[in-house]
Design a protein around this motif. Sequence first.
Motif, PDB file in Angstrom:
ATOM      1  N   GLU A 123       2.657  -9.219  -2.069  1.00  0.00           N
ATOM      2  CA  GLU A 123       2.619  -7.895  -2.688  1.00  0.00           C
ATOM      3  C   GLU A 123       1.260  -7.587  -3.328  1.00  0.00           C
ATOM      4  O   GLU A 123       1.041  -6.488  -3.814  1.00  0.00           O
ATOM      5  N   ILE A 124       0.337  -8.541  -3.305  1.00  0.00           N
ATOM      6  CA  ILE A 124      -0.937  -8.374  -4.002  1.00  0.00           C
ATOM      7  C   ILE A 124      -1.790  -7.276  -3.371  1.00  0.00           C
ATOM      8  O   ILE A 124      -2.396  -6.472  -4.082  1.00  0.00           O
ATOM      9  N   LYS A 125      -1.852  -7.202  -2.065  1.00  0.00           N
ATOM     10  CA  LYS A 125      -2.662  -6.171  -1.405  1.00  0.00           C
ATOM     11  C   LYS A 125      -2.142  -4.772  -1.724  1.00  0.00           C
ATOM     12  O   LYS A 125      -2.910  -3.845  -1.987  1.00  0.00           O
ATOM     13  N   LYS A 126      -0.829  -4.629  -1.713  1.00  0.00           N
ATOM     14  CA  LYS A 126      -0.222  -3.338  -2.046  1.00  0.00           C
ATOM     15  C   LYS A 126      -0.529  -2.986  -3.508  1.00  0.00           C
ATOM     16  O   LYS A 126      -0.879  -1.851  -3.832  1.00  0.00           O
ATOM     17  N   PHE A 127      -0.424  -3.983  -4.386  1.00  0.00           N
ATOM     18  CA  PHE A 127      -0.709  -3.769  -5.799  1.00  0.00           C
ATOM     19  C   PHE A 127      -2.177  -3.375  -5.992  1.00  0.00           C
ATOM     20  O   PHE A 127      -2.482  -2.496  -6.799  1.00  0.00           O
ATOM     21  N   ASP A 128      -3.071  -4.012  -5.260  1.00  0.00           N
ATOM     22  CA  ASP A 128      -4.492  -3.711  -5.367  1.00  0.00           C
ATOM     23  C   ASP A 128      -4.772  -2.245  -5.033  1.00  0.00           C
ATOM     24  O   ASP A 128      -5.478  -1.554  -5.770  1.00  0.00           O
ATOM     25  N   SER A 129      -4.197  -1.763  -3.950  1.00  0.00           N
ATOM     26  CA  SER A 129      -4.424  -0.359  -3.571  1.00  0.00           C
ATOM     27  C   SER A 129      -3.775   0.593  -4.573  1.00  0.00           C
ATOM     28  O   SER A 129      -4.350   1.626  -4.914  1.00  0.00           O
ATOM     29  N   GLN A 130      -2.590   0.253  -5.067  1.00  0.00           N
ATOM     30  CA  GLN A 130      -1.926   1.098  -6.066  1.00  0.00           C
ATOM     31  C   GLN A 130      -2.723   1.139  -7.369  1.00  0.00           C
ATOM     32  O   GLN A 130      -2.865   2.201  -7.989  1.00  0.00           O
ATOM     33  N   MET A 131      -3.259  -0.011  -7.773  1.00  0.00           N
ATOM     34  CA  MET A 131      -4.022  -0.069  -9.014  1.00  0.00           C
ATOM     35  C   MET A 131      -5.327   0.705  -8.894  1.00  0.00           C
ATOM     36  O   MET A 131      -5.723   1.412  -9.828  1.00  0.00           O
ATOM     37  N   ASN A 132      -5.978   0.607  -7.753  1.00  0.00           N
ATOM     38  CA  ASN A 132      -7.203   1.382  -7.541  1.00  0.00           C
ATOM     39  C   ASN A 132      -6.930   2.877  -7.606  1.00  0.00           C
ATOM     40  O   ASN A 132      -7.690   3.633  -8.223  1.00  0.00           O
ATOM     41  N   GLU A 133      -5.851   3.312  -6.992  1.00  0.00           N
ATOM     42  CA  GLU A 133      -5.486   4.729  -7.018  1.00  0.00           C
ATOM     43  C   GLU A 133      -5.149   5.175  -8.448  1.00  0.00           C
ATOM     44  O   GLU A 133      -5.568   6.251  -8.888  1.00  0.00           O
ATOM     45  N   TYR A 134      -4.425   4.346  -9.154  1.00  0.00           N
ATOM     46  CA  TYR A 134      -4.061   4.651 -10.543  1.00  0.00           C
ATOM     47  C   TYR A 134      -5.319   4.779 -11.412  1.00  0.00           C
ATOM     48  O   TYR A 134      -5.438   5.705 -12.209  1.00  0.00           O
ATOM     49  N   MET A 135      -6.257   3.856 -11.254  1.00  0.00           N
ATOM     50  CA  MET A 135      -7.480   3.884 -12.051  1.00  0.00           C
ATOM     51  C   MET A 135      -8.324   5.122 -11.734  1.00  0.00           C
ATOM     52  O   MET A 135      -8.919   5.716 -12.636  1.00  0.00           O
ATOM     53  N   LYS A 136      -8.361   5.532 -10.486  1.00  0.00           N
ATOM     54  CA  LYS A 136      -9.105   6.738 -10.113  1.00  0.00           C
ATOM     55  C   LYS A 136      -8.488   7.974 -10.763  1.00  0.00           C
ATOM     56  O   LYS A 136      -9.200   8.840 -11.281  1.00  0.00           O
ATOM     57  N   LYS A 137      -7.154   8.062 -10.728  1.00  0.00           N
ATOM     58  CA  LYS A 137      -6.477   9.208 -11.338  1.00  0.00           C
ATOM     59  C   LYS A 137      -6.719   9.258 -12.839  1.00  0.00           C
ATOM     60  O   LYS A 137      -6.974  10.320 -13.407  1.00  0.00           O
ATOM     61  N   GLU A 138      -6.639   8.102 -13.496  1.00  0.00           N
ATOM     62  CA  GLU A 138      -6.850   8.055 -14.942  1.00  0.00           C
ATOM     63  C   GLU A 138      -8.296   8.397 -15.295  1.00  0.00           C
ATOM     64  O   GLU A 138      -8.547   9.080 -16.291  1.00  0.00           O
ATOM     65  N   ALA A 139      -9.236   7.946 -14.491  1.00  0.00           N
ATOM     66  CA  ALA A 139     -10.641   8.272 -14.738  1.00  0.00           C
ATOM     67  C   ALA A 139     -10.872   9.780 -14.601  1.00  0.00           C
ATOM     68  O   ALA A 139     -11.607  10.380 -15.391  1.00  0.00           O
ATOM     69  N   GLU A 140     -10.241  10.397 -13.612  1.00  0.00           N
ATOM     70  CA  GLU A 140     -10.356  11.845 -13.440  1.00  0.00           C
ATOM     71  C   GLU A 140      -9.755  12.584 -14.636  1.00  0.00           C
ATOM     72  O   GLU A 140     -10.321  13.570 -15.118  1.00  0.00           O
ATOM     73  N   LYS A 141      -8.611  12.104 -15.141  1.00  0.00           N
ATOM     74  CA  LYS A 141      -7.985  12.734 -16.311  1.00  0.00           C
ATOM     75  C   LYS A 141      -8.897  12.634 -17.532  1.00  0.00           C
ATOM     76  O   LYS A 141      -9.057  13.593 -18.278  1.00  0.00           O
ATOM     77  N   ARG A 142      -9.497  11.474 -17.721  1.00  0.00           N
ATOM     78  CA  ARG A 142     -10.380  11.289 -18.870  1.00  0.00           C
ATOM     79  C   ARG A 142     -11.634  12.149 -18.729  1.00  0.00           C
ATOM     80  O   ARG A 142     -12.111  12.714 -19.713  1.00  0.00           O
ATOM     81  N   ASP A 143     -12.168  12.241 -17.524  1.00  0.00           N
ATOM     82  CA  ASP A 143     -13.337  13.091 -17.301  1.00  0.00           C
ATOM     83  C   ASP A 143     -13.026  14.549 -17.635  1.00  0.00           C
ATOM     84  O   ASP A 143     -13.826  15.242 -18.266  1.00  0.00           O
ATOM     85  N   LYS A 144     -11.848  15.010 -17.208  1.00  0.00           N
ATOM     86  CA  LYS A 144     -11.456  16.393 -17.511  1.00  0.00           C
ATOM     87  C   LYS A 144     -11.246  16.583 -18.999  1.00  0.00           C
ATOM     88  O   LYS A 144     -11.644  17.618 -19.542  1.00  0.00           O
ATOM     89  N   ALA A 145     -10.661  15.603 -19.673  1.00  0.00           N
ATOM     90  CA  ALA A 145     -10.450  15.711 -21.104  1.00  0.00           C
ATOM     91  C   ALA A 145     -11.779  15.746 -21.859  1.00  0.00           C
ATOM     92  O   ALA A 145     -11.959  16.533 -22.794  1.00  0.00           O
ATOM     93  N   ILE A 146     -12.728  14.933 -21.441  1.00  0.00           N
ATOM     94  CA  ILE A 146     -14.058  14.939 -22.074  1.00  0.00           C
ATOM     95  C   ILE A 146     -14.766  16.255 -21.807  1.00  0.00           C
ATOM     96  O   ILE A 146     -15.383  16.834 -22.699  1.00  0.00           O
ATOM     97  N   GLU A 147     -14.637  16.751 -20.593  1.00  0.00           N
ATOM     98  CA  GLU A 147     -15.275  18.018 -20.242  1.00  0.00           C
ATOM     99  C   GLU A 147     -14.677  19.163 -21.061  1.00  0.00           C
ATOM    100  O   GLU A 147     -15.415  20.012 -21.570  1.00  0.00           O
ATOM    101  N   ASN A 148     -13.355  19.167 -21.225  1.00  0.00           N
ATOM    102  CA  ASN A 148     -12.717  20.206 -22.034  1.00  0.00           C
ATOM    103  C   ASN A 148     -13.124  20.098 -23.501  1.00  0.00           C
ATOM    104  O   ASN A 148     -13.323  21.106 -24.171  1.00  0.00           O
ATOM    105  N   ALA A 149     -13.236  18.885 -24.007  1.00  0.00           N
ATOM    106  CA  ALA A 149     -13.576  18.688 -25.409  1.00  0.00           C
ATOM    107  C   ALA A 149     -15.017  19.096 -25.693  1.00  0.00           C
ATOM    108  O   ALA A 149     -15.311  19.644 -26.760  1.00  0.00           O
ATOM    109  N   THR A 150     -15.910  18.840 -24.759  1.00  0.00           N
ATOM    110  CA  THR A 150     -17.315  19.186 -24.998  1.00  0.00           C
ATOM    111  C   THR A 150     -17.607  20.652 -24.735  1.00  0.00           C
ATOM    112  O   THR A 150     -18.582  21.179 -25.248  1.00  0.00           O
ATOM    113  N   SER A 151     -16.788  21.326 -23.960  1.00  0.00           N
ATOM    114  CA  SER A 151     -17.045  22.740 -23.654  1.00  0.00           C
ATOM    115  C   SER A 151     -16.547  23.667 -24.763  1.00  0.00           C
ATOM    116  O   SER A 151     -16.919  24.821 -24.789  1.00  0.00           O
ATOM    117  N   GLN A 152     -15.748  23.172 -25.668  1.00  0.00           N
ATOM    118  CA  GLN A 152     -15.209  24.024 -26.734  1.00  0.00           C
ATOM    119  C   GLN A 152     -16.167  24.241 -27.821  1.00  0.00           C
ATOM    120  O   GLN A 152     -17.007  23.997 -28.311  1.00  0.00           O
TER     121      GLN A 152
END
Length: 78
Positions: free
Chosen positions: A49-78
């Motif tokens: 199950e490690i290969k499947k977990f690796d791809s899921q974790m990479n996808e999860y980390m990308k989504k979280e990074a995008e959320k944080r980028d949007k949150a930082i962008e919203n916070a700095t634009s105000q």
Amino acid sequence: MRMVVMLIALLIIGLLIYKQIDSDSSQPIETESTLSDSAPPEIPTKPDEIKKFDSQMNEYMKKEAEKRDKAIENATSQ
């Protein structure tokens, strides 16, 4: 007379500091729970199950990074 002036000045400085501290606490603090709506992938218990977990974790980390980028962008634009 000097003592009264010093006490009044100290009182005014104390009130200004209190207001400054109070205004900072009124802003919402973003924590991991407020930034992350989705749960991370489950940890694998079997070696195959490690290969499947690796791809899921990479996808999860990308989504979280995008959320944080949007949150930082919203916070700095105000």
